[in-house]
Scaffold this motif. Structure first.
Motif, PDB file in Angstrom:
ATOM      1  N   TYR A 173      73.375  81.744  59.794  1.00  0.00           N
ATOM      2  CA  TYR A 173      72.879  83.221  59.834  1.00  0.00           C
ATOM      3  C   TYR A 173      71.451  83.175  60.117  1.00  0.00           C
ATOM      4  N   GLN A 174      71.186  83.961  61.065  1.00  0.00           N
ATOM      5  CA  GLN A 174      69.746  83.848  61.646  1.00  0.00           C
ATOM      6  C   GLN A 174      69.351  85.235  61.504  1.00  0.00           C
ATOM      7  N   ILE A 186      75.764  91.224  59.408  1.00  0.00           N
ATOM      8  CA  ILE A 186      76.844  90.833  58.590  1.00  0.00           C
ATOM      9  C   ILE A 186      77.531  91.987  57.813  1.00  0.00           C
ATOM     10  N   THR A 187      78.566  91.776  57.401  1.00  0.00           N
ATOM     11  CA  THR A 187      79.344  92.890  56.546  1.00  0.00           C
ATOM     12  C   THR A 187      79.094  92.778  55.025  1.00  0.00           C
ATOM     13  N   VAL A 188      78.768  94.033  54.664  1.00  0.00           N
ATOM     14  CA  VAL A 188      78.380  94.080  53.236  1.00  0.00           C
ATOM     15  C   VAL A 188      79.438  95.206  52.570  1.00  0.00           C
ATOM     16  N   TYR A 189      79.556  95.261  51.192  1.00  0.00           N
ATOM     17  CA  TYR A 189      80.511  96.222  50.554  1.00  0.00           C
ATOM     18  C   TYR A 189      79.443  96.792  49.714  1.00  0.00           C
ATOM     19  N   GLN A 190      79.406  98.081  49.540  1.00  0.00           N
ATOM     20  CA  GLN A 190      78.679  98.850  48.633  1.00  0.00           C
ATOM     21  C   GLN A 190      79.264  98.934  47.360  1.00  0.00           C
ATOM     22  N   GLU A 195      79.966  98.355  55.233  1.00  0.00           N
ATOM     23  CA  GLU A 195      78.980  98.332  56.228  1.00  0.00           C
ATOM     24  C   GLU A 195      78.414  97.425  56.969  1.00  0.00           C
ATOM     25  N   THR A 196      77.641  97.541  57.883  1.00  0.00           N
ATOM     26  CA  THR A 196      77.203  96.561  58.559  1.00  0.00           C
ATOM     27  C   THR A 196      75.435  96.287  58.127  1.00  0.00           C
ATOM     28  N   ALA A 197      75.081  95.259  58.022  1.00  0.00           N
ATOM     29  CA  ALA A 197      73.430  94.903  57.573  1.00  0.00           C
ATOM     30  C   ALA A 197      73.036  93.728  58.369  1.00  0.00           C
ATOM     31  N   ARG A 198      71.615  93.919  58.513  1.00  0.00           N
ATOM     32  CA  ARG A 198      70.966  92.921  59.270  1.00  0.00           C
ATOM     33  C   ARG A 198      70.262  91.817  58.629  1.00  0.00           C
ATOM     34  N   VAL A 199      70.648  90.611  58.940  1.00  0.00           N
ATOM     35  CA  VAL A 199      69.956  89.509  58.238  1.00  0.00           C
ATOM     36  C   VAL A 199      68.584  89.397  58.429  1.00  0.00           C
ATOM     37  N   THR A 200      67.926  89.282  57.230  1.00  0.00           N
ATOM     38  CA  THR A 200      66.423  89.361  57.741  1.00  0.00           C
ATOM     39  C   THR A 200      65.598  87.736  57.162  1.00  0.00           C
ATOM     40  N   GLY A 201      66.648  86.742  56.907  1.00  0.00           N
ATOM     41  CA  GLY A 201      66.184  85.528  56.454  1.00  0.00           C
ATOM     42  C   GLY A 201      67.207  84.880  55.176  1.00  0.00           C
ATOM     43  N   THR A 202      66.425  83.762  54.748  1.00  0.00           N
ATOM     44  CA  THR A 202      66.881  83.323  53.410  1.00  0.00           C
ATOM     45  C   THR A 202      65.819  83.101  52.667  1.00  0.00           C
ATOM     46  N   LYS A 203      66.098  83.077  51.173  1.00  0.00           N
ATOM     47  CA  LYS A 203      65.143  82.748  50.213  1.00  0.00           C
ATOM     48  C   LYS A 203      65.578  81.706  49.017  1.00  0.00           C
ATOM     49  N   ARG A 204      64.564  81.088  48.858  1.00  0.00           N
ATOM     50  CA  ARG A 204      64.874  79.775  47.914  1.00  0.00           C
ATOM     51  C   ARG A 204      64.612  80.158  46.729  1.00  0.00           C
ATOM     52  N   LEU A 247      70.927  84.153  50.811  1.00  0.00           N
ATOM     53  CA  LEU A 247      70.960  84.942  52.319  1.00  0.00           C
ATOM     54  C   LEU A 247      70.439  86.410  51.893  1.00  0.00           C
ATOM     55  N   THR A 248      69.197  86.871  52.765  1.00  0.00           N
ATOM     56  CA  THR A 248      68.746  88.238  52.465  1.00  0.00           C
ATOM     57  C   THR A 248      68.859  89.173  53.883  1.00  0.00           C
TER      58      THR A 248
END
Length: 229
Positions: A200-201, A206-210, A155-164, A177-178
């Motif tokens: 990645y902004q 991005i591509t993800v696998y469920q 599937e396609t997902a949408r980047v929301t940001g990064t997390k420390r 990456l979130t």
């Protein structure tokens, strides 16, 4: 990294097993040829060492002299427990057991080698279980990631940001990456250096696998053969 950790675990377990084996062999030798006598406490002293964290460790020593049943005089220095050290004075006669074939091999407490063998075996067992758990959790995660890439829905997902994250390597924090998936569920990647995620902004696809419990980013698990992001 996993290979190195496995090698370290195996090495430590081997060392603990070897120490336990030596202690048990000594215990058997004391059972068959151990001789009891009394040693003169000629001197006692302690040594203090400090590790890199500033923690102090005190080791206690006795200088002893005793005579074997063959008339041989043995002088030796050996470490002792803190309780025996505090409760003994120079000039005291200290009970001691020695091996007839190797008089400088001694026990100040009968059966101490057998006790050391048992304790070492328990430590090895506990460490072994801990090592298996330490390798099992990452291994289970790796299997889940591979299964998702191989069989999961792409599937396609949408980047929301990064997390420390809360941990650091070489005094530098790691980041994840979130993203938000099409069904509204949120996910996050494995940990990376901050600059590795800078391309990645937010809003980027991005591509993800469920998988069974979560989705896996293709940047973590790689692309399925025959596809490209």
């Amino acid at each position: 990294m996993g290979g190195w950790l496995t090698l370290i675990f195996v090495l430590i377990l081997s060392i603990l097993t070897f120490i336990s084996h030596i202690s048990l062999n000594l215990a058997h030798r004391f059972d068959s040829e151990g001789r009891e006598t009394a040693a003169d406490l000629l001197d006692k002293y302690q040594r203090v060492t400090t590790d890199s964290d500033g923690d102090r460790e005190v080791t206690y020593y006795f200088q002893l002299r005793f005579e074997t049943n063959k008339g041989e005089t043995i002088n030796l220095t050996r470490s002792v427990g803190s309780s025996l050290y505090r409760n003994s004075d120079i000039g005291d006669r200290v009970p001691i057991w020695y091996l007839e074939s190797s008089p400088d091999t001694t026990e100040l407490r009968r059966g101490e080698n057998r006790t050391a063998s048992i304790i070492t075996r328990w430590i090895a067992l506990i460490f072994g279980v801990a090592a298996l758990l330490a390798m099992w959790f990452p291994g289970r995660k790796a299997v889940a990631a591979v299964r998702a890439r191989r069989y999961g829905t792409r599937e396609t997902a949408r980047v929301t940001g990064t997390k420390r994250t809360n941990y650091r390597v070489n005094n530098r924090y790691r980041y994840r990456l979130t993203w938000e998936e099409q069904n509204g569920r949120h996910g996050e990647s494995l940990a990376y250096k901050e600059h590795q995620l800078s391309p990645y902004q937010p809003g980027q696809e991005i591509t993800v696998y469920q998988g069974i419990k979560r989705a896996w980013w293709s940047g973590d698990v790689g692309e399925r053969p025959g596809t490209s992001e």
